[in-house]
Design a protein around this motif. Sequence first.
Motif, PDB file in Angstrom:
ATOM      1  N   ALA A 202       0.824  -1.200   0.000  1.00  0.00           N
ATOM      2  CA  ALA A 202       0.000   0.000   0.000  1.00  0.00           C
ATOM      3  C   ALA A 202       0.867   1.262   0.000  1.00  0.00           C
ATOM      4  CB  ALA A 202      -0.931   0.002   1.210  1.00  0.00           C
ATOM      5  N   CYS A 203       2.131   1.119   0.424  1.00  0.00           N
ATOM      6  CA  CYS A 203       3.033   2.274   0.548  1.00  0.00           C
ATOM      7  C   CYS A 203       4.145   2.281  -0.490  1.00  0.00           C
ATOM      8  CB  CYS A 203       3.656   2.305   1.935  1.00  0.00           C
ATOM      9  SG  CYS A 203       2.472   2.429   3.290  1.00  0.00           S
ATOM     10  N   PHE A 204       4.541   1.096  -0.987  1.00  0.00           N
ATOM     11  CA  PHE A 204       5.690   1.019  -1.888  1.00  0.00           C
ATOM     12  C   PHE A 204       5.311   0.315  -3.187  1.00  0.00           C
ATOM     13  CE2 PHE A 204       7.646   1.652   2.215  1.00  0.00           C
ATOM     14  CZ  PHE A 204       8.708   2.504   1.940  1.00  0.00           C
ATOM     15  N   PHE A 205       5.871   0.809  -4.298  1.00  0.00           N
ATOM     16  CA  PHE A 205       5.580   0.275  -5.624  1.00  0.00           C
ATOM     17  C   PHE A 205       6.887   0.033  -6.364  1.00  0.00           C
ATOM     18  CE2 PHE A 205       4.515   0.491 -10.123  1.00  0.00           C
ATOM     19  CZ  PHE A 205       3.324  -0.226 -10.197  1.00  0.00           C
ATOM     20  N   ARG A 206       7.032  -1.154  -6.960  1.00  0.00           N
ATOM     21  CA  ARG A 206       8.221  -1.478  -7.756  1.00  0.00           C
ATOM     22  C   ARG A 206       8.043  -0.826  -9.123  1.00  0.00           C
ATOM     23  NH1 ARG A 206      11.979  -5.851  -7.819  1.00  0.00           N
ATOM     24  NH2 ARG A 206      13.623  -5.265  -9.279  1.00  0.00           N
ATOM     25  N   ALA A 207       8.643   0.345  -9.295  1.00  0.00           N
ATOM     26  CA  ALA A 207       8.456   1.110 -10.524  1.00  0.00           C
ATOM     27  C   ALA A 207       9.098   0.415 -11.727  1.00  0.00           C
ATOM     28  CB  ALA A 207       9.022   2.513 -10.365  1.00  0.00           C
ATOM     29  N   ASN A 208      10.288  -0.104 -11.532  1.00  0.00           N
ATOM     30  CA  ASN A 208      11.003  -0.814 -12.591  1.00  0.00           C
ATOM     31  C   ASN A 208      12.084  -1.671 -11.942  1.00  0.00           C
ATOM     32  OD1 ASN A 208      13.312   0.977 -12.184  1.00  0.00           O
ATOM     33  ND2 ASN A 208      12.118   2.518 -13.298  1.00  0.00           N
ATOM     34  N   ARG A 209      13.008  -2.170 -12.711  1.00  0.00           N
ATOM     35  CA  ARG A 209      14.021  -3.083 -12.167  1.00  0.00           C
ATOM     36  C   ARG A 209      14.987  -2.386 -11.224  1.00  0.00           C
ATOM     37  NH1 ARG A 209      16.786  -6.299 -16.982  1.00  0.00           N
ATOM     38  NH2 ARG A 209      17.809  -7.262 -15.177  1.00  0.00           N
ATOM     39  N   GLN A 210      15.074  -1.044 -11.313  1.00  0.00           N
ATOM     40  CA  GLN A 210      16.079  -0.326 -10.534  1.00  0.00           C
ATOM     41  C   GLN A 210      15.553   0.327  -9.253  1.00  0.00           C
ATOM     42  OE1 GLN A 210      16.034   0.136 -14.099  1.00  0.00           O
ATOM     43  NE2 GLN A 210      17.589  -1.477 -14.080  1.00  0.00           N
ATOM     44  N   ILE A 211      14.249   0.532  -9.131  1.00  0.00           N
ATOM     45  CA  ILE A 211      13.778   1.375  -8.040  1.00  0.00           C
ATOM     46  C   ILE A 211      12.416   0.955  -7.507  1.00  0.00           C
ATOM     47  CG2 ILE A 211      12.789   3.075  -9.643  1.00  0.00           C
ATOM     48  CD1 ILE A 211      13.675   5.265  -7.628  1.00  0.00           C
ATOM     49  N   ILE A 212      12.268   1.081  -6.189  1.00  0.00           N
ATOM     50  CA  ILE A 212      10.994   0.923  -5.484  1.00  0.00           C
ATOM     51  C   ILE A 212      10.684   2.268  -4.845  1.00  0.00           C
ATOM     52  CG2 ILE A 212       9.760  -0.229  -3.603  1.00  0.00           C
ATOM     53  CD1 ILE A 212      11.675  -2.595  -3.920  1.00  0.00           C
ATOM     54  N   VAL A 213       9.524   2.843  -5.128  1.00  0.00           N
ATOM     55  CA  VAL A 213       9.212   4.182  -4.632  1.00  0.00           C
ATOM     56  C   VAL A 213       8.129   4.132  -3.564  1.00  0.00           C
ATOM     57  CG1 VAL A 213       9.894   5.320  -6.771  1.00  0.00           C
ATOM     58  CG2 VAL A 213       7.536   4.580  -6.477  1.00  0.00           C
ATOM     59  N   CYS A 214       8.232   5.059  -2.619  1.00  0.00           N
ATOM     60  CA  CYS A 214       7.210   5.237  -1.593  1.00  0.00           C
ATOM     61  C   CYS A 214       6.162   6.219  -2.100  1.00  0.00           C
ATOM     62  CB  CYS A 214       7.853   5.758  -0.308  1.00  0.00           C
ATOM     63  SG  CYS A 214       6.668   6.134   1.013  1.00  0.00           S
ATOM     64  N   ILE A 215       4.919   5.980  -1.756  1.00  0.00           N
ATOM     65  CA  ILE A 215       3.836   6.852  -2.193  1.00  0.00           C
ATOM     66  C   ILE A 215       4.066   8.297  -1.753  1.00  0.00           C
ATOM     67  CG2 ILE A 215       2.435   6.280  -0.162  1.00  0.00           C
ATOM     68  CD1 ILE A 215       1.086   6.997  -3.698  1.00  0.00           C
ATOM     69  N   ASP A 216       4.658   8.476  -0.572  1.00  0.00           N
ATOM     70  CA  ASP A 216       4.878   9.831  -0.040  1.00  0.00           C
ATOM     71  C   ASP A 216       5.983  10.578  -0.781  1.00  0.00           C
ATOM     72  OD1 ASP A 216       2.914   9.386   1.877  1.00  0.00           O
ATOM     73  OD2 ASP A 216       4.351   8.632   3.348  1.00  0.00           O
ATOM     74  N   ALA A 217       6.815   9.842  -1.535  1.00  0.00           N
ATOM     75  CA  ALA A 217       7.935  10.479  -2.231  1.00  0.00           C
ATOM     76  C   ALA A 217       7.558  10.970  -3.624  1.00  0.00           C
ATOM     77  CB  ALA A 217       9.103   9.502  -2.338  1.00  0.00           C
ATOM     78  N   ILE A 218       6.373  10.623  -4.088  1.00  0.00           N
ATOM     79  CA  ILE A 218       5.985  10.975  -5.457  1.00  0.00           C
ATOM     80  C   ILE A 218       5.453  12.406  -5.504  1.00  0.00           C
ATOM     81  CG2 ILE A 218       4.382  10.450  -7.337  1.00  0.00           C
ATOM     82  CD1 ILE A 218       4.576   7.533  -6.521  1.00  0.00           C
ATOM     83  N   ASP A 219       6.080  13.223  -6.335  1.00  0.00           N
ATOM     84  CA  ASP A 219       5.635  14.602  -6.528  1.00  0.00           C
ATOM     85  C   ASP A 219       4.573  14.667  -7.622  1.00  0.00           C
ATOM     86  OD1 ASP A 219       6.057  17.357  -8.137  1.00  0.00           O
ATOM     87  OD2 ASP A 219       6.498  17.683  -6.011  1.00  0.00           O
ATOM     88  N   HIS A 220       4.885  14.112  -8.787  1.00  0.00           N
ATOM     89  CA  HIS A 220       3.918  14.061  -9.887  1.00  0.00           C
ATOM     90  C   HIS A 220       4.410  13.081 -10.941  1.00  0.00           C
ATOM     91  CE1 HIS A 220       6.834  17.054 -11.403  1.00  0.00           C
ATOM     92  NE2 HIS A 220       6.466  16.631 -12.619  1.00  0.00           N
ATOM     93  N   ALA A 221       3.541  12.788 -11.910  1.00  0.00           N
ATOM     94  CA  ALA A 221       3.891  11.916 -13.028  1.00  0.00           C
ATOM     95  C   ALA A 221       3.438  12.582 -14.314  1.00  0.00           C
ATOM     96  CB  ALA A 221       3.231  10.543 -12.877  1.00  0.00           C
ATOM     97  N   GLU A 222       4.147  12.303 -15.402  1.00  0.00           N
ATOM     98  CA  GLU A 222       3.797  12.904 -16.686  1.00  0.00           C
ATOM     99  C   GLU A 222       4.084  11.921 -17.825  1.00  0.00           C
ATOM    100  OE1 GLU A 222       7.237  15.854 -17.801  1.00  0.00           O
ATOM    101  OE2 GLU A 222       6.858  15.987 -15.631  1.00  0.00           O
ATOM    102  N   PRO A 223       3.394  12.076 -18.953  1.00  0.00           N
ATOM    103  CA  PRO A 223       3.577  11.147 -20.077  1.00  0.00           C
ATOM    104  C   PRO A 223       5.014  11.151 -20.588  1.00  0.00           C
ATOM    105  CG  PRO A 223       1.610  12.486 -20.371  1.00  0.00           C
ATOM    106  CD  PRO A 223       2.353  13.085 -19.223  1.00  0.00           C
ATOM    107  N   TYR A 224       5.438   9.974 -21.026  1.00  0.00           N
ATOM    108  CA  TYR A 224       6.765   9.788 -21.604  1.00  0.00           C
ATOM    109  C   TYR A 224       6.560   9.110 -22.950  1.00  0.00           C
ATOM    110  CZ  TYR A 224      11.883   9.280 -21.040  1.00  0.00           C
ATOM    111  OH  TYR A 224      13.247   9.373 -21.172  1.00  0.00           O
ATOM    112  N   PHE A 225       7.599   8.685 -23.622  1.00  0.00           N
ATOM    113  CA  PHE A 225       7.415   8.076 -24.935  1.00  0.00           C
ATOM    114  C   PHE A 225       7.111   6.575 -24.813  1.00  0.00           C
ATOM    115  CE2 PHE A 225      11.933   7.685 -24.022  1.00  0.00           C
ATOM    116  CZ  PHE A 225      12.225   6.395 -24.449  1.00  0.00           C
ATOM    117  N   ASN A 226       6.588   6.003 -25.907  1.00  0.00           N
ATOM    118  CA  ASN A 226       6.251   4.574 -25.987  1.00  0.00           C
ATOM    119  C   ASN A 226       5.255   4.139 -24.919  1.00  0.00           C
ATOM    120  OD1 ASN A 226       7.928   4.185 -28.196  1.00  0.00           O
ATOM    121  ND2 ASN A 226       9.665   3.498 -26.970  1.00  0.00           N
ATOM    122  N   GLY A 227       4.325   5.036 -24.583  1.00  0.00           N
ATOM    123  CA  GLY A 227       3.287   4.684 -23.629  1.00  0.00           C
ATOM    124  C   GLY A 227       3.729   4.685 -22.181  1.00  0.00           C
TER     125      GLY A 227
END
Length: 257
Positions: A202-227
């Motif tokens: 509920a607090c941590f998400f495996r974003a990709n192979r290199q990083i696990i992020v905490c929900i409280d650390a996310i400032d914002h998200a924006e579109p990137y290429f290739n979906g």
Amino acid sequence: MNKLNVVIIEDEVPAARLLNSMVTRLRPEWNVTVLPGSVDEAVLWFREHPHPDIIFLDIQLADGNSFDFLSVAKPTSVVIFTTAYDQYAVRAFAVNSIDYILKPVDEKRLSDAILKYETLLGGEYVKSQDYLETLLDALQQKEKRYRSRFLISGVDRFWTLRVDDIAYFYSENKVTFAVTKNGQEHIIDLSLNKLTDQLDPACFFRANRQIIVCIDAIDHAEPYFNGKIVVTVRPPYKTKVTISEEKLSAFKLWLNF
């Protein structure tokens, strides 16, 4: 493979139709019944009909969840779960012949789950064990205790680092680092794979192979290429934190959970 009776229990009509069409395309000889994604209606159907060979069961139903259905209906069927949450106890469903499919359903993943069933003697193997009890135990993984702190070793002392103080974990050259909310870095003697099992999803998400992020650390998200999308975290990470198109749906659900 012999003709099997299959039931789909899914509370989203488009998802039920999609799954039905895929199963029918992969195994046209199977007899497929689609039930409303309601605990009460599904329980009633199972009281009045022979239990099918396989149930494709949505974890979250309109008036409850799959635990409510299984504990009351007590089906003799083999269950393949469908879920929109790739980090909410689904690992527990991949053991002892239990399987799950992440939504939106991918036909290759569905085919793999069907082949897994067929490989296990048409379900006789799982039925010979305490199958329903295993399912119910897996669904109760919400009671699992997650890691709350780490022991950090320094040159001449050691101390406790609280998980609540961590913004994200990242891996570099096979070394795992924990970055605190105030920007300090500490080496953690665990891989990201093992951390994923020990951290509260509920607090941590495996974003990709290199990083696990905490929900409280996310400032914002924006579109990137290739979906993909790119996520900005605080404190800043040394490279872009990208979420793949395959994980995007689960990531959005996680943000809104």
